[in-house]
Design a protein around this motif. Structure first.
Motif, short mmCIF file in Angstrom:
data_model
loop_
_atom_site.label_atom_id
_atom_site.label_comp_id
_atom_site.label_asym_id
_atom_site.label_seq_id
_atom_site.Cartn_x
_atom_site.Cartn_y
_atom_site.Cartn_z
N THR A 193 0.84 -1.19 0.00
CA THR A 193 0.00 0.00 0.00
C THR A 193 0.88 1.24 0.00
O THR A 193 1.98 1.24 0.54
CB THR A 193 -0.92 0.05 1.23
N TYR A 194 0.39 2.27 -0.64
CA TYR A 194 1.03 3.57 -0.65
C TYR A 194 0.11 4.57 0.03
O TYR A 194 -1.12 4.47 -0.07
CB TYR A 194 1.25 4.06 -2.09
N GLU A 195 0.70 5.53 0.69
CA GLU A 195 0.00 6.69 1.24
C GLU A 195 0.74 7.91 0.70
O GLU A 195 1.97 7.91 0.64
CB GLU A 195 0.07 6.71 2.77
N GLY A 196 0.00 8.91 0.32
CA GLY A 196 0.62 10.13 -0.17
C GLY A 196 -0.03 11.37 0.38
O GLY A 196 -1.24 11.41 0.58
N GLU A 197 0.80 12.35 0.67
CA GLU A 197 0.33 13.70 0.97
C GLU A 197 0.70 14.53 -0.24
O GLU A 197 1.82 14.41 -0.76
CB GLU A 197 0.98 14.23 2.24
N LEU A 198 -0.23 15.34 -0.70
CA LEU A 198 -0.01 16.11 -1.91
C LEU A 198 -0.27 17.58 -1.65
O LEU A 198 -1.03 17.95 -0.77
CB LEU A 198 -0.94 15.63 -3.02
N ARG A 199 0.37 18.40 -2.49
CA ARG A 199 0.20 19.84 -2.44
C ARG A 199 -0.10 20.33 -3.85
O ARG A 199 0.54 19.90 -4.81
CB ARG A 199 1.49 20.47 -1.91
N ARG A 200 -1.09 21.21 -3.95
CA ARG A 200 -1.41 21.81 -5.25
C ARG A 200 -0.40 22.93 -5.50
O ARG A 200 -0.26 23.84 -4.71
CB ARG A 200 -2.83 22.37 -5.25
N THR A 201 0.34 22.82 -6.60
CA THR A 201 1.33 23.83 -6.97
C THR A 201 0.85 24.56 -8.22
O THR A 201 -0.19 24.19 -8.79
CB THR A 201 2.71 23.20 -7.25
N ASP A 202 1.59 25.55 -8.66
CA ASP A 202 1.25 26.24 -9.90
C ASP A 202 1.29 25.29 -11.10
O ASP A 202 0.66 25.55 -12.12
CB ASP A 202 2.21 27.41 -10.15
N SER A 203 2.01 24.18 -10.96
CA SER A 203 2.12 23.19 -12.05
C SER A 203 1.20 22.00 -11.85
O SER A 203 1.27 21.03 -12.60
CB SER A 203 3.57 22.69 -12.13
N GLY A 204 0.35 22.02 -10.82
CA GLY A 204 -0.57 20.92 -10.56
C GLY A 204 -0.23 20.23 -9.26
O GLY A 204 0.61 20.68 -8.48
N TRP A 205 -0.89 19.11 -9.01
CA TRP A 205 -0.67 18.35 -7.78
C TRP A 205 0.72 17.73 -7.79
O TRP A 205 1.18 17.21 -8.82
CB TRP A 205 -1.71 17.25 -7.64
N ARG A 206 1.39 17.75 -6.64
CA ARG A 206 2.70 17.11 -6.47
C ARG A 206 2.73 16.44 -5.10
O ARG A 206 2.15 16.94 -4.13
CB ARG A 206 3.85 18.14 -6.54
N PHE A 207 3.45 15.33 -5.00
CA PHE A 207 3.61 14.64 -3.73
C PHE A 207 4.57 15.42 -2.84
O PHE A 207 5.66 15.79 -3.26
CB PHE A 207 4.20 13.24 -3.92
#
Length: 173
Positions: free
Chosen positions: A124-138
């Motif tokens: 299983t993977y878990e990810g936290e993401l942030r919306r940047t000017d270029s889109g979602w990034r981990f």
């Protein structure tokens, strides 16, 4: 991650699911050209894996080194769950993964004629993401093995020692 009360925008879910698929495809195709990580990660990326934790450039190098321990890989993702409130700048995602790794010839030679050429992991993977000017990034990626078949790769001595220290289990080196 509780998904029952999620109000995730379908577009955010699509974009994050596409990011996951692209990340897995990049690993399998070994497309680690200069700047590749910027398409998937924030600069302050943190990773957590059976080999330990890493941050920033060390985390990116860790991904590249892990894939480089194999002749080929195939990562499949499924059951992606995304939690992001509409308009939010952060999100969480989790997904299942089936990861097949083909050992290097050097690993097979070191282990002898009866060596299994495959090391397979269900996890299983878990990810936290942030919306940047270029889109979602981990900003954080964590992988956990649920089951394995075959033997893990031959690890460099210092990495094997770190695995033993972290898990108490003897790593293959």
């Amino acid at each position: 991650m509780d998904e029952t009360s999620s109000t995730t925008n379908p577009r955010d879910h699509f974009e994050i699911t596409t990011l996951i698929s692209g990340f897995f495809r990049t690993m399998d195709e070994r497309r680690f050209d200069e700047g590749w990580a910027g398409a998937y990660f924030t600069d302050d990326l943190r990773t957590t894996s059976p080999l330990g934790e890493a941050e920033g450039a060390d985390a990116v190098r860790g991904v590249e080194e892990a894939i480089g321990r194999f002749a080929a890989t195939l990562h499949l993702s499924s059951d992606v769950l995304v939690r992001a409130e509409p308009g939010a700048r952060t999100a969480r995602a989790s997904w299942n993964a089936h990861m097949t790794h083909v050992h290097l010839e050097s690993t097979l030679r070191a282990r002898g004629e009866s060596a299994n050429p495959l090391f397979t992991v269900g996890g299983t993977y878990e990810g936290e993401l942030r919306r940047t000017d270029s889109g979602w990034r981990f900003s954080h990626v964590s992988v956990r093995a649920v089951w394995t078949t075959g033997e893990p790769p031959v690890l460099p001595e210092e990495t094997a020692a770190r695995v033993t220290e972290l898990t108490g289990a003897q790593a293959s080196n």
